[in-house]
Design an enzyme around this catalytic site. Structure first.
Site, short mmCIF file in Angstrom:
data_model
loop_
_atom_site.label_atom_id
_atom_site.label_comp_id
_atom_site.label_asym_id
_atom_site.label_seq_id
_atom_site.Cartn_x
_atom_site.Cartn_y
_atom_site.Cartn_z
N HIS A 84 -12.58 -44.23 -37.38
CA HIS A 84 -12.45 -44.64 -35.99
C HIS A 84 -13.64 -45.50 -35.59
CE1 HIS A 84 -11.23 -44.29 -31.78
NE2 HIS A 84 -12.52 -44.20 -31.50
N ASP A 163 -6.12 -36.34 -22.43
CA ASP A 163 -7.01 -37.50 -22.46
C ASP A 163 -6.44 -38.69 -21.70
OD1 ASP A 163 -9.39 -38.98 -23.45
OD2 ASP A 163 -7.86 -40.19 -24.44
N SER A 185 -13.12 -37.22 -25.58
CA SER A 185 -11.99 -38.13 -25.58
C SER A 185 -11.67 -38.62 -26.99
CB SER A 185 -12.31 -39.33 -24.66
OG SER A 185 -11.36 -40.36 -24.80
N1 URA Z 1 -12.71 -44.53 -26.62
C1 URA Z 1 -12.01 -43.42 -26.26
O1 URA Z 1 -10.99 -43.13 -26.83
N2 URA Z 1 -12.49 -42.67 -25.26
C2 URA Z 1 -13.63 -42.95 -24.61
O2 URA Z 1 -14.00 -42.21 -23.73
C3 URA Z 1 -14.35 -44.10 -24.98
C4 URA Z 1 -13.86 -44.88 -25.99
#
Ligand code: URA
Ligand code: CA
Length: 436
Positions: A84, A163, A185
């Protein structure tokens, strides 16, 4: 709900530590609507101001991860890895490292996103390959990971729905930039997606969520600490985003650059960072005992053409035309092209990545509104990087466009994105730190 929203908000407002039950009630309440948006927004602000302990952040992450569907990947044999990035410009590392890692025998099950703000999204890039689908049912996703070794798709199940609600509220209440909220998140979505090993690429610099090394380090350390507490194996690299990572920015253009790297035609920063991330993945998955050994395995898969072939297999499995890996002229091409030229002699001192990303978005490579469609063909090619010498009249950027008015606006932005100095400066360090 046995605990009232007001009680939870009040506790955090006065700096208390929320317990697991309170956090679970909050997250459930967000999904069911028992927590009204204004109550959620108030709690988010209290969290931003008073922070969260690791215990609270872990509880929030786990509650969010369990707030919807979770993917069980156990029926796909072997270690499953995910990667990621916190988002950048010209950040096409996934397209380079996913097939290389898979060619080394490690399963990559990656769920990616769309472009956000000035950053590009892997799904948008992939969809520039003719025929390729990113909306793939879970069973088919697993089959491709099992048979081909890698798949990159959009989120089809309802993973971490809490989220979605929290992110949308954070976006409009100035609470995006808050460490425990960013950590929960990102991690909740990774945990719900069911991989065993996750490597995080935390960007730092002008084109990053975290603009300073110090903030990037805090985010990386927190994500690795909380991620490992959850029982999975997490590591993070902090990498440079003081200029775009690759030289090609735009959806089809970025696919083209990834193919050029896998074909051995292109060297540079994008390749270096991709191999470094890939090497940490191989080490995390246990197939390489050191990062150096992992890098050597990836270089072998690149030199033999195994990575490029794997990318073609993945494109085909997802319905795309696999011939693009042999012939990038099959990718969508913009009709016109124009150069942005240097106005003076000197040395490139800065190329603000966020401005370059916005220029690409203005051309149509990204969305202004969420319902907008994008133009896969348009984008920007960097002709110079920080530290390079430049002569007046030399090209700084090539702009690939389909609309004259948009091109003019992009060119204005690009001219303002570059600083030219009289004396040569240092080239930015690419890998700032590793957090394990
Ligand atoms: N990417 C995400 O998925 N969440 C965040 O809070 C910031 C970047
Ligand atoms: Ca690129």
């Amino acid at each position: 709900m046995n605990i009232l929203p007001g009680e939870i908000i009040r506790k955090k407002r006065f700096g208390g530590e929320l317990n697991e039950k309170e956090i679970r009630e909050f997250v459930q309440g967000v999904v069911t609507g028992e927590f009204a948006d204004y109550q959620t927004a108030a709690l988010l602000m209290a969290i931003c101001i008073n922070g969260m302990t690791d215990r609270e952040t872990l509880a929030l992450t786990l509650a969010m991860a369990k707030s919807g569907d979770t993917l069980n990947m156990d029926d796909v044999p072997g270690v499953k890895i995910d990667k990621h990035s916190t988002g950048g410009v010209g950040d096409t590392t996934s397209m380079v490292l996913v097939p290389l890692v898979a060619a080394c025998g490690v399963k990559v099950a990656k769920m990616s996103g769309r472009g956000l703000g000035f950053t590009g999204g892997t799904l948008d890039k992939l969809e520039s390959v003719p025929g390729l689908r990113v909306s793939i049912p879970i069973d088919e996703f697993k089959r491709i990971v099992r048979d081909v070794g890698c798949a990159v798709v959009g989120q089809s199940a309802e993973l971490a729905p809490a989220d979605k609600v929290l992110y949308a509220l954070r976006d409009v209440t100035e609470t995006v930039d808050c460490l425990p909220l960013i950590v929960s998140s990102i991690l909740s979505k990774k945990l719900a997606a069911g991989c065993d090993v996750v490597v995080l690429d935390v960007k730092t610099g002008s084109g990053a969520l975290m603009e300073t090394d110090e903030k990037a380090m805090q985010l990386a350390q927190s994500m690795v600490r909380i991620g490992n507490l959850s029982g999975k194996r997490f590591s993070a690299l902090i990498t440079d985003m003081n200029q775009p990572l690759g030289n090609y920015i735009g959806n089809a253009l970025e696919i083209e650059e990834a193919i050029d790297i896998l074909a051995g035609r292109t060297q540079g920063d994008l390749k270096t960072v991709s191999l470094e991330l890939g090497a940490h993945i191989l080490k995390g998955a246990g197939v390489a005992d050191t990062v150096g050994r992992g890098r050597a395995m990836l270089e072998k898969a690149l030199d033999s053409g195994a990575g490029l072939r794997k990318l073609g297999e993945m494109f085909a499995a997802q319905g795309g035309d696999p011939r693009v890996v042999e012939d990038t002229s099959l990718l969508p091409k913009a009709k016109h092209s124009v150069e942005v030229k240097a106005r003076r002699d000197g040395y490139i001192a800065g190329i603000r990545a966020n401005e370059v990303g916005l220029a690409a978005k203005v051309l149509g490579a990204g969305r202004e509104r969420k319902e907008d469609s994008i133009d896969p063909a348009v984008g920007i090619i960097l002709r110079k990087r920080i530290g390079d010498a430049v002569k007046k009249g030399e090209s700084l950027f090539t702009v690939k466009f389909n609309d004259n008015i948009k091109a003019a606006a992009a060119m204005t932005r690009l001219e303002a994105a570059v600083d030219i100095a009289d004396v040569p400066g240092e080239r930015p360090t690419l890998i700032h730190a590793v957090v394990e």
